[in-house]
Design an enzyme around this catalytic site. Structure first.
Site, PDB file in Angstrom:
ATOM      1  N   GLU A   1       0.923  -1.277  -0.016  1.00 46.85           N
ATOM      2  CA  GLU A   1      -0.125  -0.141   0.115  1.00 46.85           C
ATOM      3  C   GLU A   1       0.862   1.096   0.044  1.00 46.85           C
ATOM      4  OE1 GLU A   1      -3.291   0.290   2.749  1.00 46.85           O
ATOM      5  OE2 GLU A   1      -4.118  -1.682   1.964  1.00 46.85           O
TER       6      GLU A   1
ATOM      7  N   GLU B   1      -5.601  -8.305   0.909  1.00 47.44           N
ATOM      8  CA  GLU B   1      -6.179  -7.913   2.082  1.00 47.44           C
ATOM      9  C   GLU B   1      -7.667  -7.753   1.672  1.00 47.44           C
ATOM     10  OE1 GLU B   1      -4.621  -4.866   4.369  1.00 47.44           O
ATOM     11  OE2 GLU B   1      -2.605  -5.416   4.168  1.00 47.44           O
TER      12      GLU B   1
END
Ligand code: FCB
Length: 490
Positions: A208, A396
């Site tokens: 991320e 995720e």
């Protein structure tokens, strides 16, 4: 445990024949309907492809603890949590779940889920306490043990090189504002591939970039290192992070083995068309490209979009054509973290318009978490269509739910089950349409240190009592185990 499962299944079959069937005949049906068959109703149309990987995900700082043990250096997260006022209730990851010492129990818990894969991150300052220089053998030994235990338990290790815990020493040399950090990350990633690549086949570069750059360096900064950079410097830091990704792809390939595979694990902004009609779908694809222009788009296309550069204007990052080639280094798979959608519609003048988030579910704990299961269909679909990805992982997906311990000591987290069932149904739609999603990693295996939210927000399938560190699987763990066992939405 296995015995329990058998008896539940027996009950289900019995219920569908004698229970429901009898009720219908009693209500006056001429013929009792054919008994519901779990094989047809669940394991047929709602199945995932054979070989689909089921796993969970964690990150080093959120679970390991042992923050200053065995020669580990300080990370920007250690520094940040030790600064008063930064984290809710003053929580820190100093101990976290003590996974550093309790890894064997944690691997067993994942094995009990029936999981076939586990995504974890390596703490950079455990391996290189100052970011660069001589490796710390005691730090590496921890991951050696972990990887062996995972493989011995039938869990494929998926290793993330960087999940936000930059060595503090590198922050002091400019952090992501310095181009040298990109090279340092690549050197560290190449070292990991060399040291663990005989057993770890899948490597993620950075987790991320979109989150740690914007929320750690942007105007609304609330995670480490807690900077608020002006636009030009922020854009440059972001450029260095995507450059680090490209350099790491090359270093992992060079340091790994012939079968080593590498890709990103990026937080994508997922556009969902307000109506599933061709014009809105096309508009949503354009939105997706632009909304991720500084991250996934540049990584997968090796270019910044014209709109992105025009928007940045004089503050645009400085880069060379060679940088773009490196950033766009071919990857073996694309990992996406998917939590929520943005709804998008076609717009005559601009091509697309983002019209809003989905509804906020009142009981999801993270204030940022809007619920929208379709994100798990559209996210991979866009990645496959826009960038021709041949292998996609959901790296995720999960939710912070209001988990309470019931009088009998159990945790009936029906919120999480609602979340999982509805999101996985959308993922199953994607795989049924042939979108090449190869695996799903639930965030998270265990409740853990949720960054600025501290320990207050629980994302785990397994509950952790932070006083005793006792682990207790929640009802959702049982649900997930059934999903894995049947390879289907249940
Ligand atoms: C993601 C992070 C992960 C976790 C989840 C809830 O953005 O990658 O570490 O905090 O959110």
């Amino acid at each position: 445990m296995a015995g329990q499962r058998v008896s539940r299944r027996t009950l289900l079959t019995a219920g569908s024949t004698s229970g429901l069937g009898m009720a219908l005949s009693a209500a006056g049906c001429r013929e009792a309907p054919a008994p519901l068959s779990p094989a047809a109703s669940i394991e047929g149309p709602r199945r995932f492809p054979t070989g689909f990987l089921w796993g969970t995900a964690t990150a080093a700082y959120q679970v390991e603890g042992a923050w200053n043990v065995d020669g580990k250096g300080e990370s920007i997260w250690d520094r940040y949590v030790h600064t008063p006022g930064k984290i809710k209730h003053g929580d820190t990851g100093d101990v976290a779940l003590d996974h550093y010492h309790r890894w064997a129990e944690d691997v067993r818990l994942m094995q009990d889920l029936g999981a076939t894969a586990y995504r974890f991150s390596v703490s950079w300052p455990r391996i290189f306490p100052n970011g660069t220089g001589a490796p710390n053998a005691r730090g590496l030994a921890f991951y050696d043990r972990l990887v062996d235990a995972l493989l011995g338990s039938g869990l494929q290790p998926f290793l993330t090189c960087y999940h936000w815990d930059l060595p503090q020493a590198l922050q002091e040399r400019g952090g992501w504002e310095s181009r040298d950090t990109a090279q340092a990350l690549a050197d560290y990633a190449g070292y990991l591939a060399g040291a663990l690549g005989d057993r770890v086949r899948h490597f993620f570069t950075l987790n991320e970039i979109a989150t740690f750059i914007e929320w750690g360096h942007g105007p609304d900064s609330l995670i480490a290192p807690g900077l608020r950079l002006p636009a030009a410097r922020l854009n440059q830091a972001r450029h260095h992070a995507v450059l680090a990704h490209g350099l790491a792809v090359q270093a992992i390939r060079a340091g790994g083995r012939p079968g080593t595979r590498v890709g990103p694990a990026e937080n994508v902004t997922v556009g969902v068309p307000v109506v599933e009609s061709p014009e809105h779908v096309t508009a949503t694809e354009q939105f997706m490209r632009e909304a991720n222009a500084g991250y996934l788009t540049v990584m997968l296309e090796g270019r910044y979009t014209d709109r992105f550069l025009a928007r940045a204007g004089a503050d645009a990052p400085r880069f060379t054509p060679d940088d773009l080639k490196v950033i766009g280094s071919p990857v073996d798979f694309v990992g996406i973290n998917v939590y929520m959608p943005r709804y998008v519609r076609a717009d005559e003048t601009q091509g697309f318009e983002a019209v809003g988030w989905s509804a906020s579910h009142p009981r999801m704990q993270s204030p940022w978490h809007y619920i929208g299961p379709e994100a798990l269909y559209w996210g991979p679909r866009h990645v496959a269509r826009l960038w021709k990805a041949s292998d996609i992982y959901i790296t995720e997906n999960g939710c912070g739910a209001a988990d309470a311990i019931a009088g009998d000591g159990r945790i009936y987290d029906t919120d999480r089950i609602m979340f999982l069932r509805s999101y996985l149904s959308q993922l199953q739609r994607a795989t049924a349409e042939g979108i090449p999603v190869r695996g799903y990693f639930h965030w998270s295996a265990f409740d853990n240190f949720e960054w600025t939210g501290g320990f207050g927000t629980r994302f785990g399938l397994v509950h952790v009592d932070y006083d005793t560190l006792k682990r207790t699987p929640k009802l959702s763990a049982q649900f997930y185990r059934e999903v894995i066992e049947r390879n289907a939405v249940v």
